[in-house]
Design an enzyme around this catalytic site. Structure first.
Site, mmCIF file in Angstrom:
data_model
loop_
_atom_site.group_PDB
_atom_site.id
_atom_site.type_symbol
_atom_site.label_atom_id
_atom_site.label_comp_id
_atom_site.label_asym_id
_atom_site.label_seq_id
_atom_site.Cartn_x
_atom_site.Cartn_y
_atom_site.Cartn_z
ATOM 1 N N GLU A 77 -28.339 154.480 4.103
ATOM 2 C CA GLU A 77 -29.354 155.378 4.748
ATOM 3 C C GLU A 77 -28.593 155.746 6.035
ATOM 4 O OE1 GLU A 77 -30.931 154.962 7.719
ATOM 5 O OE2 GLU A 77 -30.516 152.605 8.259
ATOM 6 N N LYS A 78 -28.628 157.028 6.386
ATOM 7 C CA LYS A 78 -28.039 157.225 7.583
ATOM 8 C C LYS A 78 -29.193 157.373 8.833
ATOM 9 C CE LYS A 78 -26.175 161.285 9.872
ATOM 10 N NZ LYS A 78 -26.874 161.440 11.063
ATOM 11 N N SER A 79 -28.965 156.346 9.688
ATOM 12 C CA SER A 79 -29.881 155.767 10.786
ATOM 13 C C SER A 79 -29.950 156.743 11.717
ATOM 14 C CB SER A 79 -29.378 154.351 11.164
ATOM 15 O OG SER A 79 -29.328 153.407 10.320
#
Length: 466
Positions: A77-79
């Site tokens: 996931e791209k935080s």
């Protein structure tokens, strides 16, 4: 386990006005030391410049689907957080380990002594001490030196509303003075998992006071094989305690690139892709006070000009387009007391969110978003973590992702193919082709999505305020 991370019992509950992106904690270093640290990091990385050395992703395009099929990729996931590098050094003068966080502006923040990264051998062997010339805290703990890690600071918010800062590490670039940049991601990530974080946690368990005093907790970011992307989208992301901004695909077998890396690919739904511009507020003249038009009317609604960065000197910008701001939004901006002029802003492209023309308002249009409204750029957030907006070359690539992007369902449709190719006997041939620099390059798709950005040119004459 008690003492395994920093205590946040007294951390205030989050509210709607608190930022989801944390400020980098720590103590500012003076200019002289900052130059020395930047030069040291550049030397370790083999760079001739002292700019922020972190790798930067590219936007997902349809051709990226071919990359996921032809090479081995991990996905995570791209935080929605603050990108930082962590530099771990040994100060011979004070005989102590020093830990710094480096933001995208290449600003160094010294961390408290409670942040400690021991050597992974506990206690260390004499051979390791001599070979690496390690410093030590005591007979049991030797400590890391000349180590550079990549990660992101996030605010994790519990269901009760309490939040804690965490540093999610995802890459190890330099380890005890030895560059890992030429090694594959799988090896670098393994160093995080086996040599960096476990001894750090072991130390915190033995010294719970250090855990209580630490401003953030250190964790390794969770990775999955690319053909498990549905697991990330449908299971991992809904369980996150911090904001999410899409997916990141990283080539398993690639080295670390200092700068833009075409094999780190960020995916968002096309409608959620954003571009960073420099915002310039251009106020109309106050003709009542100065008929010559030399005095701006700072109470009037300005023209919100978006400039793109052309590289070179920091002020090297050129006009790109304009930002649409509703009247009530402008009132809120004024009431906030913030300065918006000359700041980097992250903008999204709304194909049906532009201003209604006066004739539409006169005919009773209710202003709801529909196909009768023109496209426009909309403000997503302020990017004070960046000196400059996206370079013009990056702007064009992101626009391509907006116009010809890949939706979630289209991405999931390729999961089975990615899995079968990953496990196929032909994969070795793909890997061999990768080493020889083979490129995919055939775009089998041509799906377009409405009016493409940018609007370009001047805003409508009825919109300009004079």
């Amino acid at each position: 386990m008690n003492g395994a991370g920093p205590s946040h019992q007294n951390e205030p509950q989050i509210n709607q006005h608190q930022s989801s992106v944390p400020d980098v904690p720590g103590e500012d270093v003076d200019e002289k030391q900052a130059r020395s640290l930047s030069a040291k990091v550049a030397s370790l990385c083999g760079l001739r410049h002292t700019r922020f050395p972190g790798a930067q992703p590219v936007s997902f395009a349809r051709s990226s689907l071919d990359q996921l099929k032809e090479e081995d990729y991990w996905v995570c996931e791209k935080s929605d957080g603050q990108r930082v590098l962590m530099f771990i050094a040994w100060n011979k003068a004070t005989e102590s380990q020093e830990v710094y966080l480096i933001d995208r502006k290449n600003k160094y923040k010294r961390q408290p002594l409670s942040i400690v990264f021991p050597f992974h051998e506990i206690p260390p062997s004499q051979k390791a001490m001599a070979a690496l010339q390690l410093g030590s805290l005591n007979e049991k703990y030797a400590v890391r030196k000349d180590t550079l890690l990549d990660g992101e600071l996030v605010w994790d918010v519990s269901k009760s509303g309490e939040r804690r800062m965490r540093l999610l590490l995802f890459d190890c670039i330099i380890l005890d003075g030895q560059s890992l940049a030429q090694r594959p991601l799988s090896r670098r990530y393994g160093s995080l998992m086996n040599q960096i974080v476990p001894p750090h946690k072991h130390f915190l368990q033995e010294f719970p006071a250090a855990a209580r005093d630490a401003p953030f907790e250190v964790k390794v970011k969770r990775m999955q094989l690319a053909y498990h992307l549905s697991t990330v989208l449908d299971q991992h992301i809904p369980q996150l305690e911090h904001g999410n901004d899409g997916l990141i695909f990283t080539c398993v077998n690639s080295g670390y690139i200092f700068g833009t890396d075409p094999k780190i690919i960020k995916w968002k739904p096309p409608s959620e892709n954003t571009i960073d511009f420099k915002l310039r507020l251009r106020f109309p003249p106050d003709l009542a006070k100065d008929p010559r038009g030399n005095l701006p009317d700072l109470q009037a609604k300005p023209f919100f000009q978006l400039d793109e960065f052309t590289g070179g000197q920091r002020d090297n910008y050129r006009y790109f387009d304009w930002l649409y701001v509703e009247d009530d939004e402008w009132e809120d901006m004024k009431a906030s007391g913030e300065q918006f002029d000359d700041r980097v802003v992250e903008c999204s492209w709304d194909p049906n969110g532009g201003p209604l023309e006066p004739s539409q308002k006169a005919n009773g249009a209710n202003g709801e978003l529909d196909s009768s409204r023109p496209p426009c750029w909309r403000l997503h957030r302020i990017r004070d973590d960046k000196h400059d907006g996206n370079h013009t070359s990056i702007v064009q690539k992101i626009i391509q992702s907006i116009v010809d992007g890949v939706e979630k369902d289209e991405l999931l449709q390729e999961e089975g193919t990615i899995r079968s190719l990953w496990k196929s006997e032909e994969r070795e041939r793909f890997r061999t082709a990768r080493e020889k620099g083979r490129e995919s390059g055939v775009d089998m798709f041509s799906k377009k999505r409405g009016a493409p950005p940018p609007m370009r040119g001047e805003p409508p004459s009825w919109f300009r305020r004079t």
